[in-house]
Design an enzyme around this catalytic site. Structure first.
Site, PDB file in Angstrom:
ATOM      1  CB  SER A  41      25.745  45.065  45.137  1.00  0.00           C
ATOM      2  OG  SER A  41      27.575  44.209  45.333  1.00  0.00           O
ATOM      3  CG  HIS A 149      27.944  44.174  39.046  1.00  0.00           C
ATOM      4  ND1 HIS A 149      29.320  43.924  39.780  1.00  0.00           N
ATOM      5  CD2 HIS A 149      27.720  45.140  40.100  1.00  0.00           C
ATOM      6  CE1 HIS A 149      29.714  44.326  40.791  1.00  0.00           C
ATOM      7  NE2 HIS A 149      27.990  45.041  40.995  1.00  0.00           N
ATOM      8  CD  GLU A 158      31.788  40.240  41.395  1.00  0.00           C
ATOM      9  OE1 GLU A 158      33.146  40.603  41.702  1.00  0.00           O
ATOM     10  OE2 GLU A 158      31.184  41.608  41.942  1.00  0.00           O
ATOM     11  CD  GLU A 201      33.593  44.196  39.051  1.00  0.00           C
ATOM     12  OE1 GLU A 201      33.262  43.376  39.578  1.00  0.00           O
ATOM     13  OE2 GLU A 201      32.530  44.814  40.638  1.00  0.00           O
ATOM     14  CG  ASP A 236      31.024  39.079  44.765  1.00  0.00           C
ATOM     15  OD1 ASP A 236      29.735  38.238  45.691  1.00  0.00           O
ATOM     16  OD2 ASP A 236      31.633  40.121  44.332  1.00  0.00           O
ATOM     17  CD  GLU A 278      33.547  38.774  46.838  1.00  0.00           C
ATOM     18  OE1 GLU A 278      34.066  38.560  46.588  1.00  0.00           O
ATOM     19  OE2 GLU A 278      33.045  40.139  46.813  1.00  0.00           O
ATOM     20  CG  ASP A 304      31.856  42.277  49.514  1.00  0.00           C
ATOM     21  OD1 ASP A 304      32.172  42.999  50.025  1.00  0.00           O
ATOM     22  OD2 ASP A 304      31.241  42.320  48.590  1.00  0.00           O
ATOM     23  CE  LYS A 329      33.642  45.292  47.138  1.00  0.00           C
ATOM     24  NZ  LYS A 329      32.307  45.085  47.657  1.00  0.00           N
ATOM     25  CG  HIS A 357      36.815  46.666  41.306  1.00  0.00           C
ATOM     26  ND1 HIS A 357      36.888  46.327  40.098  1.00  0.00           N
ATOM     27  CD2 HIS A 357      36.526  45.403  42.180  1.00  0.00           C
ATOM     28  CE1 HIS A 357      36.702  44.924  40.197  1.00  0.00           C
ATOM     29  NE2 HIS A 357      36.278  44.622  41.299  1.00  0.00           N
ATOM     30  CE  LYS A 380      35.143  41.313  43.416  1.00  0.00           C
ATOM     31  NZ  LYS A 380      34.461  41.063  44.405  1.00  0.00           N
TER      32      LYS A 380
HETATM   33  C1  2PG Z   1      31.191  43.180  45.216  1.00  0.00           C
HETATM   34  C2  2PG Z   1      31.756  44.192  44.511  1.00  0.00           C
HETATM   35  C3  2PG Z   1      32.975  44.967  43.193  1.00  0.00           C
HETATM   36  P1  2PG Z   1      30.164  46.550  44.629  1.00  0.00           P
HETATM   37  O1  2PG Z   1      30.429  42.324  45.813  1.00  0.00           O
HETATM   38  O2  2PG Z   1      32.171  42.546  45.722  1.00  0.00           O
HETATM   39  O3  2PG Z   1      32.835  43.290  42.154  1.00  0.00           O
HETATM   40  O4  2PG Z   1      30.358  45.334  44.158  1.00  0.00           O
HETATM   41  O5  2PG Z   1      31.178  47.017  44.293  1.00  0.00           O
HETATM   42  O6  2PG Z   1      29.372  47.110  43.083  1.00  0.00           O
HETATM   43  O7  2PG Z   1      30.110  46.102  45.136  1.00  0.00           O
HETATM   44 MG    MG Z   2      31.339  41.458  46.509  1.00  0.00          MG
END
Ligand code: 2PG
Ligand code: MG
Length: 399
Positions: A41, A149, A158, A201, A236, A278, A304, A329, A357, A380
């Site tokens: 995502s 996910h 999440e 995850e 999230d 989030e 994010d 990230k 992560h 996280k």
């Molecule tokens: C998020 C991440 C990690 P992805 O959205 O925060 O949990 O997912 O790595 O798929 O972007």
């Molecule tokens: Mg996110």
């Protein structure tokens, strides 16, 4: 530190997808490696990801050969060299994933040359001295997976528990592991299934009545297990994934931005342990972020996909009061230096950082060191299982 040679290899992440491992050989003949995770995502403004074929093409290797024999005084000079070499806004020439792998491998080589732990050498170069005397991060652990996910009916991606570590990492992680097990048993009994599917995850990824039910289950179990003082809850939403035009498709209905804000507000009333939300809205919906930040003062609204670990976006949106927490990230930014600049931009504006992560992970533990170097509010790292265990172990070792 002189770079003698470099390597770009292919490895596979926890989803079985191809990703990059980079190596750097330095003056003393030793080689240092780092591997890069992959997100599903993704925010649209993340650093570009190139395939292994593109990464290892003759053209790219020739471009990167400029590294050979060069002497770099620190991380920043290494990363700036790479950024120039790439020359594009989003790192599509060399590939953000390739650049990050090399950048992290260089950081490991630099730490080794100083005979320091990775977090210590990062802290020394970028933060001068310790940001916090004792680091007591909150662990954001994703225990129920939905959205992109998982193959279930949850729109929210999440459902996390936020575990206070308070200087006793071992007992915090033990509590988390037994809570994760209890949750599996509870869900199995509730939904009458013996093999609960697991999402990207490591969280449980079965069907629920609606997007609120997982929060009700988690709240109830936190109370029953007597963990209300150590565990809070977070979600999230990753709302890019269920946005549709300028509205959202949520629990089977089309909802507007103000309606969705009202739904989140209702969640906080019904599940007061819910502390952090989030990406409640899509990366284009700054109105939604502003609205919810006003409604839910005292809770954490975390960006994010909206801010993609970019210092100027973080500064801009923090200035507009869109969030009070931000996900960091490294592979959204594409180099170690730019990732740390994003952290610094956030901290200077009083925004809490959560080093994170990706959904497709490797066993690399770089983010734990980065989080400690920066004195981040949280880490996280998914559920305490499978490939995510490496990060928990590293937390135990260095936190
Ligand atoms: C998020 C991440 C990690 P992805 O959205 O925060 O949990 O997912 O790595 O798929 O972007
Ligand atoms: Mg996110």
């Amino acid at each position: 530190m002189k770079v003698k040679d470099f390597a770009i290899d292919e490895i596979f992440d926890s989803r079985g997808n191809s990703t990059i491992e980079a190596g750097i050989a330095v003056g003393n003949g030793f080689a240092f490696y780092a591997s890069v995770p992959a997100g599903k995502s993704r925010g649209s403004r993340e650093a570009a990801v190139v395939s292994f074929a593109e990464a290892s093409s003759a053209k790219n290797l020739k471009r990167l050969a400029a590294l050979k024999g060069k002497d770099f005084s620190n991380q920043r000079s290494f990363d700036e060299f790479l950024i120039k070499l790439d020359g594009t806004e989003n790192k599509r020439m060399i590939g953000g994933n390739v650049m990050l792998g090399l950048s992290m491998a260089f950081a490991r080589a630099a730490a080794a040359s100083q005979k320091k732990e990775l977090w210590e050498s990062l802290q020394k170069e970028f933060f001068g001295k310790a940001v916090q005397k004792v680091w007591k991060p909150v662990i954001f652990s994703n225990l129920i997976n939905g959205g992109e996910h998982a193959r279930n009916d949850l729109n929210i991606q999440e459902y996390m528990v936020l575990v206070e570590t308070r200087g006793d990492m071992k007992s915090a992680i033990e509590k988390l592991i037994s809570f994760y097990r209890d949750l599996g048993e509870k869900l199995g009994t509730m939904k009458r299934i013996s093999n609960i599917p697991i999402g990207d995850e490591g969280g449980y990824s079965l069907d629920f009545k609606n997007n609120f039910e997982p929060l009700a289950v988690l709240s109830d179990l936190v109370r029953k297990d007597g963990l209300s003082r150590t565990f809070r809850l977070g979600v999230d939403a990753a709302a890019n994934g269920f946005s549709s035009g300028d509205a959202y498709l949520f629990d089977g209905k089309k909802v507007t931005t103000p309606k969705l804000a009202g739904i989140y507000e209702g969640y906080c009333k019904k599940a007061p342990a819910l502390f952090s939300i989030e990406d409640p809205f899509s990366e284009r919906d700054t109105t939604g972020f502003a609205l919810l930040s006003k409604k839910l003062e005292g809770r954490m609204i975390v960006s994010d996909d909206l801010t993609v670990t970019n210092r100027s976006l973080i500064e801009e949106y923090a200035g507009k009061g869109l969030m009070n927490g931000v996900i960091i990230k490294p592979n959204q930014a594409g180099t170690v230096t730019e990732t740390i600049e994003a952290v610094q931009g956030a901290h200077e504006r009083g925004i809490r950082t959560i080093v994170s992560h990706r959904s497709g992970e490797t066993d690399d533990v770089f983010i734990i060191h980065l989080a400690k170097a920066a004195g981040a509010y949280g880490v996280k790292i998914g559920a305490p299982t499978r490939e995510r265990i490496f990060k928990f172990n590293e937390l135990l070792r260095i936190a």
